[in-house]
Design a protein around this motif. Structure first.
Motif, PDB file in Angstrom:
ATOM      1  N   ARG A 419      26.892  -3.957  -6.811  1.00  0.00           N
ATOM      2  CA  ARG A 419      26.751  -4.891  -5.697  1.00  0.00           C
ATOM      3  C   ARG A 419      27.750  -4.563  -4.592  1.00  0.00           C
ATOM      4  N   SER A 420      28.967  -4.228  -4.987  1.00  0.00           N
ATOM      5  CA  SER A 420      29.969  -3.833  -3.995  1.00  0.00           C
ATOM      6  C   SER A 420      29.552  -2.547  -3.292  1.00  0.00           C
ATOM      7  N   ALA A 421      29.004  -1.608  -4.057  1.00  0.00           N
ATOM      8  CA  ALA A 421      28.579  -0.339  -3.475  1.00  0.00           C
ATOM      9  C   ALA A 421      27.452  -0.552  -2.460  1.00  0.00           C
ATOM     10  N   PHE A 422      26.559  -1.479  -2.759  1.00  0.00           N
ATOM     11  CA  PHE A 422      25.478  -1.757  -1.811  1.00  0.00           C
ATOM     12  C   PHE A 422      26.055  -2.282  -0.503  1.00  0.00           C
ATOM     13  N   ASP A 423      27.011  -3.212  -0.596  1.00  0.00           N
ATOM     14  CA  ASP A 423      27.639  -3.729   0.624  1.00  0.00           C
ATOM     15  C   ASP A 423      28.369  -2.610   1.370  1.00  0.00           C
ATOM     16  N   THR A 424      28.986  -1.714   0.613  1.00  0.00           N
ATOM     17  CA  THR A 424      29.680  -0.592   1.224  1.00  0.00           C
ATOM     18  C   THR A 424      28.706   0.312   1.969  1.00  0.00           C
TER      19      THR A 424
END
Length: 463
Positions: A419-424
């Motif tokens: 999920r963090s990677a998607f936001d990144t």
């Protein structure tokens, strides 16, 4: 089979009455303008579709209804995973013309099934995915759909055109079934973009491709072969296929040999399996290694062992999941050129045309990263596309997050880092914020490991 022109949607919908589509008790409560445009959305190329206006498109609202399948999501996420809820909108389920019949969802007995979800409060984006493993179109609802819908994205997922342990029977020549995965994903992306335009009045401003395992492979392939359709992607432990290896047929035979007692730990390490992952091997012996080796051998090398053509050679669950004796000695490098050509049809090159973030757990015991994402990262670099790629190793991550519930002291779910990677990725694409360099994300020693990528008192390690 590959997409065909098929019958017009209007003709197919004449049979809709025969497929009673249950209406949840709260559907009429959704009401309002979002239902008014429901009839305007016709998925281009679909042979059949049915739509519903729902008060909640997430699994919180859909569990127990025909609009998702929680059983097909089993094991992909940890039990304590928090998911958003309360996302009203329209859901369209349907299928494209196809001649195979592996997918029995909704009782349709028809492949090339898809789901597209349109949240009322749209942010202008679209997220596309394909099913991991041999699962179907609802399999990543908890892992991917819930979160992106809550962020305002429209969402589209495909069953890849075939599913189940006998998927390799689809097609007429080696490699056809997996080649169809790529074609179906491209087909759905193009159709979903046009459906989004019908629903909201204009095409999506941003389209992101993403997926887990085989869905991660699809993400890589799409960004290599159809970068014009996407703005970027997140690849969660994508499978690697290369004509000369490595690929699953170069690592899994060693795992099959270990299952049959003819390979030692050192052989496993040499094949790419991580030291320290040994505690996971007994589970993979029973659930993954044998059947996975058999289905891909049957897909690309169907004449290797006529006595054991694939999972269907077994009559019990144990026999289906276990490797054949011949799998322990399978040597991909020495197989005929025709086998390598079949793999070449679906091989990756590393020549991505859009930003891509790859995540892979260091405890993955199905697709060991040393024989997979480590190699793919080098392929991207060698093709000159390194500036478009970031690669994060998740310490303690394994192939399915559900195993965290069995080994909470040794593993950690990958989902919060995904999920963090998607936001990144979104910040990279839309604001030009360059992501951190490739690195290993340490396993948190405390806090909410299931729902946080890192300790609460530190910056997110993937952002």
């Amino acid at each position: 089979m590959r997409p065909s022109r098929g019958v017009p949607l209007a003709a197919a919908t004449l049979a809709a009455a025969a497929l009673a589509w249950p209406t949840p008790a709260d559907a009429t409560a959704a009401g309002g303008e979002h239902c008014a445009r429901q009839a305007h959305v016709h998925v281009p190329g679909a042979a059949f579709q049915q739509s519903a206006c729902l008060t909640d498109l997430t699994t919180t609202g859909l569990a127990g209804t025909p609009y998702t399948d929680m059983a097909d999501q089993a094991g992909l996420t940890a039990k304590a995973t928090r998911t958003p809820s309360g996302v009203p909108g329209v859901q369209i389920d349907g299928y494209f013309p196809d001649s195979s019949h592996f997918n029995n969802t909704h009782g349709w007995q028809h492949d090339a099934q898809f789901v597209i979800r349109f949240p009322d409060h749209w942010n202008g984006g679209l997220v596309v995915t394909g099913a991991p493993g041999t699962r179907k179109q609802y399999s990543t609802d908890t892992a991917i759909s819930d979160q992106v819908l809550a962020r305002g994205y429209a969402y589209a997922a495909t069953d890849k055109g075939n599913s189940g342990s006998d998927f390799y029977r689809d097609g007429s020549r080696p490699g056809d079934a997996i080649a169809e995965w790529n074609a179906r994903t491209t087909q759905l992306t193009r159709a979903a973009k046009r459906a989004v335009a019908q629903r909201y009045g204009h095409a999506p401003r941003r389209t992101y491709m993403t997926g887990i395992s085989n869905g991660g492979y699809l993400t890589r392939w799409q960004l290599e072969n159809h970068p014009e359709l996407y703005d970027g992607g997140v690849d969660w432990e994508g499978a690697l296929w290369t004509a000369d290896g490595p690929n699953l047929l170069t690592s899994l035979p060693t795992a099959a040999a270990r299952t049959l007692g003819t390979a030692q730990d050192e052989d496993m390490y040499a094949a790419g399996f991580a030291r320290g992952s040994e505690f996971l091997w007994p589970y993979h012996e029973k659930a993954y290694w044998g059947v996975t080796q058999k289905i891909y051998r049957a897909e690309f090398d169907p004449t290797y062992d006529p006595a054991c053509p694939g999972p269907s050679a077994g009559s019990t669950t144990d026999q289906i999941l276990s490797p054949c004796a011949s799998d322990a000695t399978y040597d991909y490098a020495s197989r005929p050129a025709s086998v390598h050509r079949a793999v070449a049809r679906v091989s990756l090159t590393g020549r991505i045309g859009r930003p891509l973030i790859t995540l892979h757990g260091d405890m993955d015991s199905l697709l060991p990263k040393a024989a997979d994402s480590d190699v793919y990262a080098r392929m991207v670099d060698e093709s000159g596309r390194g500036p478009l790629h970031r690669y994060y190793t998740i310490q303690g991550g394994t192939h399915v997050d559900g195993l965290y519930d069995t080994y909470p002291d040794r593993l950690r779910p990958i989902l919060p880092c995904y999920r963090s990677a998607f936001d990144t990725l979104v910040s990279w694409v839309e604001q030009g914020t360059r992501p951190p360099a490739d690195h290993t994300v340490a396993r948190p020693t405390g806090g909410d490991v299931v729902n946080s990528c890192g300790p609460a008192d530190r910056a997110d390690p993937v952002r």
